[in-house]
Write a protein that holds these residues in place. Structure first.
Motif, short mmCIF file in Angstrom:
data_model
loop_
_atom_site.label_atom_id
_atom_site.label_comp_id
_atom_site.label_asym_id
_atom_site.label_seq_id
_atom_site.Cartn_x
_atom_site.Cartn_y
_atom_site.Cartn_z
N ASN A 805 0.85 -1.19 0.00
CA ASN A 805 0.00 0.00 0.00
C ASN A 805 0.88 1.24 0.00
O ASN A 805 1.71 1.42 0.90
CB ASN A 805 -0.92 0.00 1.22
N LEU A 806 0.72 2.07 -1.00
CA LEU A 806 1.55 3.25 -1.17
C LEU A 806 0.69 4.50 -1.07
O LEU A 806 -0.18 4.74 -1.92
CB LEU A 806 2.26 3.20 -2.53
N ARG A 807 0.89 5.27 -0.01
CA ARG A 807 0.15 6.52 0.20
C ARG A 807 -1.36 6.31 0.11
O ARG A 807 -2.09 7.11 -0.48
CB ARG A 807 0.58 7.60 -0.80
N GLY A 808 -1.84 5.19 0.62
CA GLY A 808 -3.27 4.98 0.69
C GLY A 808 -3.88 4.20 -0.44
O GLY A 808 -5.08 3.93 -0.43
N TYR A 809 -3.10 3.84 -1.44
CA TYR A 809 -3.67 3.00 -2.50
C TYR A 809 -2.83 1.74 -2.67
O TYR A 809 -1.63 1.73 -2.39
CB TYR A 809 -3.81 3.76 -3.83
N GLY A 894 8.06 5.53 -6.37
CA GLY A 894 7.02 5.72 -5.38
C GLY A 894 7.33 6.74 -4.31
O GLY A 894 6.63 6.79 -3.30
N TRP A 895 8.35 7.57 -4.51
CA TRP A 895 8.70 8.51 -3.46
C TRP A 895 7.91 9.83 -3.54
O TRP A 895 7.98 10.66 -2.65
CB TRP A 895 10.20 8.81 -3.50
N PHE A 896 7.15 10.03 -4.61
CA PHE A 896 6.42 11.28 -4.78
C PHE A 896 5.32 11.43 -3.74
O PHE A 896 4.72 10.46 -3.29
CB PHE A 896 5.82 11.36 -6.19
N ARG A 897 5.01 12.66 -3.37
CA ARG A 897 3.93 12.96 -2.44
C ARG A 897 2.89 13.82 -3.15
O ARG A 897 2.94 15.05 -3.12
CB ARG A 897 4.48 13.69 -1.21
#
Length: 1021
Positions: A805-809, A894-897
């Motif tokens: 799960n990455l930032r909620g997805y 996947g490091w983007f916010r």
């Protein structure tokens, strides 16, 4: 550093096994005492003449260490550093001269007193012995798929871990670094990812199984055998599904006393080309994206440049070996130290190791020995693989208008100080810069590094003692007791600090997690070899018993009496209010019966059959036992009379089929009901009643994961051994994968683990070698290539299984018809050249873009893995080149916010973006938050790479020079390791690693692998 377990499952077994453990420890101690205290008396023939001579290679160079023995006796010696030897023998004796890589010669003494020998290199190289399960075999008789890595293949590779030394050295083996930080582990995958859970192979070190080989210094390794096909690994039954790696450590040689010292010192640095936006680019991007106005303040911080540093590393390894014709020994010790290129000594790793291998031939029928090692390591670590609190992640996201530190005390800092906030200062007393624009958890990475006070201290004992009896000709019985005992303390404490409302700590605290895992293993096996006519038959039968225990304890206290390492102890806190304790206990046992039949006729036709039965309490009562079988065959065509192909020395066809099991992905107790008490429910009179409920549903039918594999291959040698080539085709299917089941929510309880799916891996392995030692310039080239096709071929649950799960997805998924843990997101079809918006593919063709249009967008598994080595020698100089790479794997950046609009971006997103004057751009217009950008294939990058793992130049000093100082051999070298990487991946490192099995290929701000410049010296006395 991870807990290395043979069992990974908690249980509530009432069996402690303490009495059995004590008994076997007592037996272990007695056997060990025998090794060191008994004096052997060996009776042989009574030779009456001294035979002397010199042993040389075809160029006339003296060969040291050649084994010289009287055939049929235990009398023997070895040649000295110049190849000279002497031995007492009678005229009837036959002297045997043997040395690895050369053809064995036998000479009748007769009336000779001087016998000079020219050793000829083994033209075929197939008489080499390789280690197999519970024994050894000639390579020419091996019918399975086994790759061997010898000490000379890894002795010059400056790696800290034994598992790193395998990378790129053999086909079909993937070694994935979980991180580039010092002391970080690896994930080894043999012929693909077999399971949705743990797919690590089984490690066997000198006969003792272990879950981790970080305690072994690569300088202690004699050989590493990788059992890749099911038939080779089937003798290990339930633990062989993911392949087996056998490690044999170095022992002493009779008559040869040797002292060796190796020293390496190096400097590490980041070799990444990734750049983030500078201040002006950041300002323009934020304006175009509509995030808001950014005002220049004269600051332009390159945060990646700020966090990366040049870090030292060093290694020392010393060994003593030798012995007599009765007892041989090898004793070694090492130190390895490495600072981090991010965090410096906050991410430092240190390891001390000690090893003692002793073997004693007490008489003609009894041999006893031990292989024991101890290691002590300390790993300091920082936050990584984390989009919320990782140092590298913060460096990628922090806005460039934030300074590293302030001169003086600015008003924003003073206001926070007035509120009672703790603003961190550097060593010079300057306050660290606070985020100028970005909000949320992202913090000044230099200040963040100061908050990490984490270390893992581990002490490990690994080894065994054994006795081997040979009561009659051909029969050998071995009994050995092994131990794998580890104590580990994960200690951390946190200071008070304030970066933002989302990133702060107002109270100091200390955490300690204390773990112990302990396995004892008792194995008894007998081997009988008989020859009748042209037939050769070997039978193996054995029994083993083992127990695994793993208690763990956790403690939390706050607040500390004062900040500092010297105060970070559970007893140094000022209140009991926040004290917390916890813990658990794991206890499992397993018993096994195993057997193997090996047959060959004329060394031309080979057949091998194996069978193993394992029973363990991990599984429900009715499924605790399972039987695993395998069969393999070989045909050496080159031994046939009709085979007459000029230039081809050796050709063997091989085929195998077998089954292996896996128990590493089951927590245990799935067939037992556990109740949760303390519940309350309203009764008819509205008075709450006490109650209980089942913790989760049970599954008494749970069974083993089983891997079935077919392997077809051949081995070829040509041109008098100059060329070697092997090829294998494999088709491997793992059945009954274990994962949490699903069902209707009305069940009201969690679902148990179930056997729900199959995974298939298939492909080819190729290994090609060429060596030329005919002239003064000697060289060799070795290439390996493997292909892989990975697919989930069955899934018996209502819907695909979620992974990372990455930032909620949910990014990675386990779904039928697709690779394990593939990437799922929006698929794009270019950029709208009029608006700069992303063209999103309407996958389900319903006329609108919704979550239902998310689909397969990337595969983390490589289609091809390859490695190449080139070695050359001329006079005293030697040169080594080692290249390793992968092709066809994807990495998700996947490091983007996307939830923090003012987070910084890589420079390539700015340079490749759409603008009204650049309508043919490859990336959309400036955008900070769109799911169609940050949850799409625009974040998927080609992770293929070619990495030059090593370029090394060495020089061996002339003997005439070093012998004056009492040195037999001295070599110096300089090496560039991991220094050059060629890739299209746009992040920090294409080897995006993680300890999470569902997160392969997801880059959350990976700690990159450092490039190294290393200087070294090797000296033999």
């Amino acid at each position: 550093m991870k807990k290395s377990e043979n069992f990974n499952a908690p249980t509530h077994s009432l069996k402690t096994g303490k009495q059995n453990s004590s008994r076997w420890l007592l037996k272990s101690s007695m056997l060990l005492l025998m090794v060191f205290c008994n004096v052997a008396i060996i009776f042989g023939q009574n030779p009456n003449a001294e035979i002397t001579g010199k042993i040389t290679d075809p160029t006339g160079f003296g060969i040291p260490g050649v084994n010289i023995s009287l055939k049929g006796t235990t009398v023997g010696t070895v040649s000295d550093i110049d190849g000279n030897y002497s031995i007492l023998a009678s005229s009837e004796n036959v002297i045997v001269y043997s040395f690895i890589g050369y053809t064995t010669q036998e000479i009748l003494v007769a009336d000779q007193t001087t016998i000079n020998i020219v050793m000829l290199e083994d033209a075929i190289g197939m008489d080499e012995v390789v280690v197999v399960g519970y024994g050894v075999q000639k390579k020419s008789l091996v019918t399975g798929s086994i790759s061997s890595i010898k000490s000379e293949d890894i002795q010059n590779v400056p790696v800290s871990r034994a598992d790193q030394a395998i990378q790129g050295k053999t086909a079909g083996v993937s070694v994935l670094s979980t991180s580039g930080s010092p002391g970080a582990g690896t994930k080894i995958r043999i012929r693909g990812v077999n399971s949705n859970g743990n797919s690590n192979p089984l490690f066997i070190v000198d006969g003792m199984k272990t879950g981790d080989i970080n305690n072994i210094d690569p300088g202690d390794i004699q050989s590493m055998e990788v059992l890749k096909d099911a038939a080779s690994a089937a003798i290990y039954g339930t633990e062989g599904a993911n392949g087996v790696i056998l490690i044999t450590t170095k022992g002493g040689k009779a008559g040869e006393s040797k002292i060796s010292y190796d020293f390496q010192y190096g400097f590490q640095s980041s070799r990444s080309d990734l750049e983030v936006m500078n201040a002006s680019e950041y300002q323009q991007w934020m304006q175009e994206s509509g995030a808001g106005t950014v005002t220049q303040n004269g600051t332009d911080t390159d945060w990646l440049d700020e966090i990366f540093e040049v870090a030292p590393m060093q290694k020392h390894h010393i060994s003593f070996s030798g012995g007599s014709d009765k007892t041989t020994y090898s004793i070694s010790g090492s130190y390895y130290g490495q600072d981090g290129i991010v965090g410096g000594d906050k991410a430092k790793y240190e390891r001390f190791t000690a090893r003692a291998n002793v073997k004693s031939q007490l008489n003609d029928w009894l041999e006893v020995g031990d292989n024991l090692s101890f290691s002590h390591s300390k790993q300091k670590y920082i936050g990584e693989d984390d989009v919320y609190r990782g140092a590298v992640n913060s460096a990628l996201l922090m806005d460039p208008l934030t300074p590293t530190t302030y001169d003086g005390t600015p008003s924003n800092v003073q206001s926070l100080l007035d509120e009672g906030r703790t603003i961190l200062q550097n060593e010079d007393g300057k306050y660290y810069g606070l985020p100028e624009y970005i909000t949320g958890e992202t913090a000044n990475p230099l200040a963040l590094l100061d908050t990490y006070n984490n270390d893992i201290v581990q002490d490990k004992i690994l080894g065994n003692v054994y006795a081997t009896i040979k009561p009659i000709k051909g029969l050998t019985f071995t009994s050995r007791v092994g131990i794998d005992l580890t104590y580990q303390i994960d200690h951390s404490w946190a200071p008070t600090y304030y970066f933002s409302a989302e990133s702060q700590n107002s109270q100091t605290y200390v955490d300690d997690n204390i773990n112990k895992w302990y396995t004892w293993l008792w194995e008894n096996f007998a081997s009988y070899n008989t020859k009748f006519g042209d037939h050769d038959l070997t039978l193996l039968a054995g029994y083993s018993a083992e127990e695994y225990q793993a208690p763990d304890y956790s403690m939390h206290s706050a607040p500390l009496i004062k900040e500092g390492d010297q105060y970070a102890y559970q007893g140094y806190t000022t209140s009991d209010e926040f004290d917390k304790t916890g813990g658990g206990y794991v206890n499992h046992t397993m018993t096994s019966f195993f057997g193997r039949l090996s047959y060959n006729y004329l060394n031309r036709y080979m057949l091998e059959v194996s069978l193993r039965r394992d029973a363990t309490d991990v599984f429900p009562v009715d499924n605790q036992a399972a039987v695993f079988s395998a069969v393999s065959a070989g045909w050496t065509i080159s031994e046939e009379d009709f085979f007459d192909f000029k230039g081809i020395d050796y050709l063997k066809l091989r085929g195998s089929w077998g089954e292996n099991g896996s128990r590493s992905n089951i927590p245990g107790n799935e067939g037992t009901e556990f109740y949760v008490f303390g519940l309350q429910y309203p009764g008819a009179d509205d008075v709450y009643q006490a109650g209980a409920e089942i913790d989760k549903l049970v599954n008494p039918d749970l069974k083993w994961e089983t891997t079935e594999q077919l392997d077809l291959g051949f081995d070829l040698r040509a041109l008098n051994g100059k060329i070697s080539f092997s090829m294998d085709y494999y088709n491997k299917k793992t059945k009954d994968l274990l994962t949490t089941g699903s069902g209707p929510l009305s069940a009201g309880n969690d679902f148990p683990i179930q056997n729900v799916g199959d995974v298939t891996n298939k492909g080819f392995d190729f290994e090609l070698g060429y060596n030329n030692r005919d002239n003064k310039f000697k060289y060799s080239v070795n290439l390996n290539l493997s292909t892989l096709d990975n697919e989930v071929t069955r899934l018996d649950v209502d819907s695909p299984v979620k992974g990372d799960n990455l930032r909620g997805y949910d990014l990675t998924w386990f779904e039928e018809g697709l690779p394990i843990w593939y990437f799922k997101g929006y698929k794009t079809a270019g950029i709208d050249d009029t608006t700069g918006e992303v063209n999103v593919v309407d996958v389900n063709e319903d006329g609108e873009i919704t979550d239902a249009d998310q689909t397969y967008i990337g595969d983390p598994h490589a289609d091809f893995l390859y490695g190449a080595t080139f070695n050359a020698q001329y006079k005293g100089f030697d040169f080594n080149l080692f290249v390793q790479g992968s092709e066809g794997n994807d990495v998700f950046m996947g490091w983007f916010r996307s939830d923090r609009q003012f987070s910084n971006k890589p420079k390539f997103m700015f340079e490749d973006r759409w603008t009204p004057t650049n309508t043919s751009a490859s990336r959309p217009a400036a955008n900070n938050s769109s799911d169609y950008v940050y949850r799409s294939d625009l974040m998927v990058s080609d992770g293929s790479y070619i990495r030059i793992k090593q370029i090394q130049l060495g020089y061996t000093l002339p003997k005439t020079l070093v012998q004056k100082a009492g040195i037999d051999r001295a070599r110096v070298f300089v090496s560039l390791d991991d220094f050059f990487t060629f890739t299209d991946y746009e992040g920090l490192d294409p080897e995006a690693g993680s300890t999470n099995n569902t997160r392969q290929g997801v880059d959350r701000g990976v700690y990159p692998i450092a490039g190294k410049v290393i200087f070294g010296v090797s000296v033999n006395f």
